[in-house]
Scaffold this motif. Sequence first.
Motif, PDB file in Angstrom:
ATOM      1  N   ASP A 163     -45.159  11.011 -24.347  1.00  0.00           N
ATOM      2  CA  ASP A 163     -44.055  11.263 -23.427  1.00  0.00           C
ATOM      3  C   ASP A 163     -44.165  10.231 -22.313  1.00  0.00           C
ATOM      4  OD1 ASP A 163     -42.381  12.096 -21.387  1.00  0.00           O
ATOM      5  OD2 ASP A 163     -43.011  14.181 -21.443  1.00  0.00           O
ATOM      6  N   PRO A 164     -43.220   9.274 -22.234  1.00  0.00           N
ATOM      7  CA  PRO A 164     -43.331   8.211 -21.228  1.00  0.00           C
ATOM      8  C   PRO A 164     -43.552   8.725 -19.812  1.00  0.00           C
ATOM      9  CG  PRO A 164     -41.552   7.726 -22.742  1.00  0.00           C
ATOM     10  CD  PRO A 164     -42.009   9.121 -23.057  1.00  0.00           C
ATOM     11  N   GLY A 165     -42.869   9.817 -19.460  1.00  0.00           N
ATOM     12  CA  GLY A 165     -42.974  10.343 -18.100  1.00  0.00           C
ATOM     13  C   GLY A 165     -44.332  10.933 -17.779  1.00  0.00           C
ATOM     14  N   ARG A 166     -45.118  11.264 -18.813  1.00  0.00           N
ATOM     15  CA  ARG A 166     -46.448  11.852 -18.617  1.00  0.00           C
ATOM     16  C   ARG A 166     -47.530  10.887 -19.107  1.00  0.00           C
ATOM     17  NH1 ARG A 166     -46.639  17.168 -17.307  1.00  0.00           N
ATOM     18  NH2 ARG A 166     -48.712  17.402 -18.246  1.00  0.00           N
ATOM     19  N   THR A 167     -47.235   9.588 -18.970  1.00  0.00           N
ATOM     20  CA  THR A 167     -48.146   8.546 -19.461  1.00  0.00           C
ATOM     21  C   THR A 167     -48.522   7.589 -18.343  1.00  0.00           C
ATOM     22  OG1 THR A 167     -47.273   8.661 -21.713  1.00  0.00           O
ATOM     23  CG2 THR A 167     -48.363   6.608 -21.084  1.00  0.00           C
ATOM     24  N   LEU A 168     -49.784   7.193 -18.313  1.00  0.00           N
ATOM     25  CA  LEU A 168     -50.265   6.161 -17.393  1.00  0.00           C
ATOM     26  C   LEU A 168     -50.605   4.910 -18.192  1.00  0.00           C
ATOM     27  CD1 LEU A 168     -52.636   6.410 -14.380  1.00  0.00           C
ATOM     28  CD2 LEU A 168     -53.231   4.814 -16.207  1.00  0.00           C
ATOM     29  N   LEU A 169     -50.166   3.764 -17.705  1.00  0.00           N
ATOM     30  CA  LEU A 169     -50.468   2.468 -18.316  1.00  0.00           C
ATOM     31  C   LEU A 169     -51.256   1.617 -17.346  1.00  0.00           C
ATOM     32  CD1 LEU A 169     -50.123   0.176 -20.451  1.00  0.00           C
ATOM     33  CD2 LEU A 169     -47.962  -0.391 -19.301  1.00  0.00           C
ATOM     34  N   GLY A 170     -52.422   1.130 -17.781  1.00  0.00           N
ATOM     35  CA  GLY A 170     -53.214   0.199 -16.990  1.00  0.00           C
ATOM     36  C   GLY A 170     -53.116  -1.193 -17.595  1.00  0.00           C
ATOM     37  N   GLU A 171     -52.717  -2.172 -16.800  1.00  0.00           N
ATOM     38  CA  GLU A 171     -52.446  -3.537 -17.283  1.00  0.00           C
ATOM     39  C   GLU A 171     -52.804  -4.570 -16.217  1.00  0.00           C
ATOM     40  OE1 GLU A 171     -51.097  -5.532 -19.587  1.00  0.00           O
ATOM     41  OE2 GLU A 171     -50.333  -4.204 -21.148  1.00  0.00           O
ATOM     42  N   ASP A 172     -53.173  -5.770 -16.675  1.00  0.00           N
ATOM     43  CA  ASP A 172     -53.346  -6.884 -15.732  1.00  0.00           C
ATOM     44  C   ASP A 172     -52.156  -7.837 -15.793  1.00  0.00           C
ATOM     45  OD1 ASP A 172     -54.159  -7.845 -18.343  1.00  0.00           O
ATOM     46  OD2 ASP A 172     -54.969  -9.613 -17.328  1.00  0.00           O
ATOM     47  N   SER A 173     -51.098  -7.442 -16.499  1.00  0.00           N
ATOM     48  CA  SER A 173     -49.883  -8.260 -16.625  1.00  0.00           C
ATOM     49  C   SER A 173     -48.710  -7.557 -15.958  1.00  0.00           C
ATOM     50  CB  SER A 173     -49.560  -8.509 -18.103  1.00  0.00           C
ATOM     51  OG  SER A 173     -48.236  -9.002 -18.249  1.00  0.00           O
ATOM     52  N   GLU A 174     -48.170  -8.170 -14.929  1.00  0.00           N
ATOM     53  CA  GLU A 174     -47.004  -7.593 -14.266  1.00  0.00           C
ATOM     54  C   GLU A 174     -45.789  -7.622 -15.188  1.00  0.00           C
ATOM     55  OE1 GLU A 174     -46.919  -8.212  -9.681  1.00  0.00           O
ATOM     56  OE2 GLU A 174     -47.708 -10.080 -10.538  1.00  0.00           O
ATOM     57  N   THR A 175     -45.718  -8.618 -16.063  1.00  0.00           N
ATOM     58  CA  THR A 175     -44.619  -8.685 -17.029  1.00  0.00           C
ATOM     59  C   THR A 175     -44.642  -7.476 -17.947  1.00  0.00           C
ATOM     60  OG1 THR A 175     -44.626 -11.107 -17.011  1.00  0.00           O
ATOM     61  CG2 THR A 175     -43.577 -10.032 -18.889  1.00  0.00           C
ATOM     62  N   ASN A 176     -45.825  -7.133 -18.453  1.00  0.00           N
ATOM     63  CA  ASN A 176     -45.938  -5.989 -19.352  1.00  0.00           C
ATOM     64  C   ASN A 176     -45.676  -4.673 -18.636  1.00  0.00           C
ATOM     65  OD1 ASN A 176     -46.633  -7.927 -21.195  1.00  0.00           O
ATOM     66  ND2 ASN A 176     -48.800  -7.380 -21.281  1.00  0.00           N
ATOM     67  N   LEU A 177     -46.101  -4.576 -17.392  1.00  0.00           N
ATOM     68  CA  LEU A 177     -45.801  -3.382 -16.608  1.00  0.00           C
ATOM     69  C   LEU A 177     -44.291  -3.246 -16.390  1.00  0.00           C
ATOM     70  CD1 LEU A 177     -48.674  -3.567 -13.972  1.00  0.00           C
ATOM     71  CD2 LEU A 177     -48.418  -1.822 -15.741  1.00  0.00           C
ATOM     72  N   ALA A 178     -43.618  -4.379 -16.213  1.00  0.00           N
ATOM     73  CA  ALA A 178     -42.167  -4.353 -15.993  1.00  0.00           C
ATOM     74  C   ALA A 178     -41.427  -3.887 -17.245  1.00  0.00           C
ATOM     75  CB  ALA A 178     -41.672  -5.726 -15.566  1.00  0.00           C
ATOM     76  N   THR A 179     -41.860  -4.336 -18.429  1.00  0.00           N
ATOM     77  CA  THR A 179     -41.190  -3.871 -19.646  1.00  0.00           C
ATOM     78  C   THR A 179     -41.472  -2.385 -19.872  1.00  0.00           C
ATOM     79  OG1 THR A 179     -43.045  -4.593 -21.059  1.00  0.00           O
ATOM     80  CG2 THR A 179     -41.216  -6.141 -20.737  1.00  0.00           C
ATOM     81  N   ALA A 180     -42.685  -1.935 -19.531  1.00  0.00           N
ATOM     82  CA  ALA A 180     -43.017  -0.508 -19.648  1.00  0.00           C
ATOM     83  C   ALA A 180     -42.186   0.323 -18.667  1.00  0.00           C
ATOM     84  CB  ALA A 180     -44.508  -0.299 -19.399  1.00  0.00           C
ATOM     85  N   GLU A 181     -41.943  -0.234 -17.489  1.00  0.00           N
ATOM     86  CA  GLU A 181     -41.131   0.464 -16.492  1.00  0.00           C
ATOM     87  C   GLU A 181     -39.710   0.663 -17.011  1.00  0.00           C
ATOM     88  OE1 GLU A 181     -40.821   0.182 -11.725  1.00  0.00           O
ATOM     89  OE2 GLU A 181     -40.317  -1.680 -12.782  1.00  0.00           O
ATOM     90  N   GLN A 182     -39.182  -0.346 -17.710  1.00  0.00           N
ATOM     91  CA  GLN A 182     -37.842  -0.223 -18.290  1.00  0.00           C
ATOM     92  C   GLN A 182     -37.772   0.929 -19.279  1.00  0.00           C
ATOM     93  OE1 GLN A 182     -36.008  -3.885 -19.821  1.00  0.00           O
ATOM     94  NE2 GLN A 182     -37.399  -5.079 -18.543  1.00  0.00           N
ATOM     95  N   TYR A 183     -38.864   1.166 -19.989  1.00  0.00           N
ATOM     96  CA  TYR A 183     -38.878   2.236 -20.983  1.00  0.00           C
ATOM     97  C   TYR A 183     -39.094   3.607 -20.350  1.00  0.00           C
ATOM     98  CZ  TYR A 183     -39.968   4.824 -25.240  1.00  0.00           C
ATOM     99  OH  TYR A 183     -39.966   5.742 -26.262  1.00  0.00           O
ATOM    100  N   GLY A 184     -39.534   3.624 -19.092  1.00  0.00           N
ATOM    101  CA  GLY A 184     -39.678   4.887 -18.396  1.00  0.00           C
ATOM    102  C   GLY A 184     -41.086   5.436 -18.315  1.00  0.00           C
ATOM    103  N   ILE A 185     -42.095   4.592 -18.565  1.00  0.00           N
ATOM    104  CA  ILE A 185     -43.471   5.051 -18.408  1.00  0.00           C
ATOM    105  C   ILE A 185     -43.704   5.374 -16.932  1.00  0.00           C
ATOM    106  CG2 ILE A 185     -45.894   4.341 -18.536  1.00  0.00           C
ATOM    107  CD1 ILE A 185     -45.267   2.959 -21.143  1.00  0.00           C
ATOM    108  N   GLY A 186     -44.220   6.572 -16.693  1.00  0.00           N
ATOM    109  CA  GLY A 186     -44.218   7.118 -15.344  1.00  0.00           C
ATOM    110  C   GLY A 186     -45.229   6.557 -14.372  1.00  0.00           C
ATOM    111  N   TYR A 187     -46.425   6.216 -14.858  1.00  0.00           N
ATOM    112  CA  TYR A 187     -47.496   5.767 -13.967  1.00  0.00           C
ATOM    113  C   TYR A 187     -47.939   4.369 -14.397  1.00  0.00           C
ATOM    114  CZ  TYR A 187     -47.675  10.695 -12.670  1.00  0.00           C
ATOM    115  OH  TYR A 187     -47.355  11.957 -12.232  1.00  0.00           O
ATOM    116  N   LEU A 188     -47.679   3.389 -13.560  1.00  0.00           N
ATOM    117  CA  LEU A 188     -47.959   1.991 -13.881  1.00  0.00           C
ATOM    118  C   LEU A 188     -48.974   1.445 -12.885  1.00  0.00           C
ATOM    119  CD1 LEU A 188     -44.234   0.989 -14.422  1.00  0.00           C
ATOM    120  CD2 LEU A 188     -45.917   1.447 -16.209  1.00  0.00           C
ATOM    121  N   VAL A 189     -50.100   0.973 -13.400  1.00  0.00           N
ATOM    122  CA  VAL A 189     -51.200   0.529 -12.546  1.00  0.00           C
ATOM    123  C   VAL A 189     -51.577  -0.900 -12.894  1.00  0.00           C
ATOM    124  CG1 VAL A 189     -53.566   0.963 -11.814  1.00  0.00           C
ATOM    125  CG2 VAL A 189     -52.058   2.895 -12.375  1.00  0.00           C
TER     126      VAL A 189
END
Length: 229
Positions: A163-189
């Motif tokens: 469930d994107p809204g109940r998911t945390l993503l840890g990344e060192d790429s701002e580009t990848n965090l931005a694409t995840a944000e478009q999909y609705g992943i709730g916690y981006l670090v």
Amino acid sequence: MIIDWNTIDTVLLDMDGTLLDRHFDDHFWLEHVPKRWAARNGTSIDHARTLLHALFKSQEQTLNWTDLDYWSQRLGLDIPRLKREVEHLIAVHPFVVEFLLFLRQHRKNIWLVTNAHSKTLDLKMKTTRIGSYFDGIVSAHQVGLPKEDHRFWEALQKFVSYDPGRTLLGEDSETNLATAEQYGIGYLVYISRFSSAVQPKPSLAFASIEYFSALIPSAGETTVTISKG
């Protein structure tokens, strides 16, 4: 950003730069490969760096970027063998194991989600021995899309039900965090200390940490607060 672990079921974690020190990868591609290519082709290392860096850049944000077979063929070098020559540089970032243990203790679904090629994954999991902490490992090469592609995160659902809204993503790429944000992943670090050889710089767009210890609540607590740069 307030992270309430009671509202998170799934944790997706990148590998290089996020869990592992990216110094290995930067040294390998920017120094070791040009050195070996120059020796093979009878050119100077400076010439090799200039030529190869341009080649590497031309494949950014594609699956070729991390495809060891592609680069072995393109450069006429045995890239997996060259990686083993400097595997002593592969290292897990501080506090990663403690964070993975925290996630397992709290029964989170933990997935390693990486652009890395299977041969790179095999080497790094063998060297670091962190593979057993994950419920599963998914490479972008299995998905058929790099994480820089906004379609990746929906396609990932074929491998990881989350469930994107109940998911945390840890990344060192701002580009990848931005694409995840478009999909609705709730916690981006964003992981700002991606390399031990580079001074960390927090993201201005995403909540940032240097070490995963920042995501582990104090005893008796379920929340932590992290900020943007």
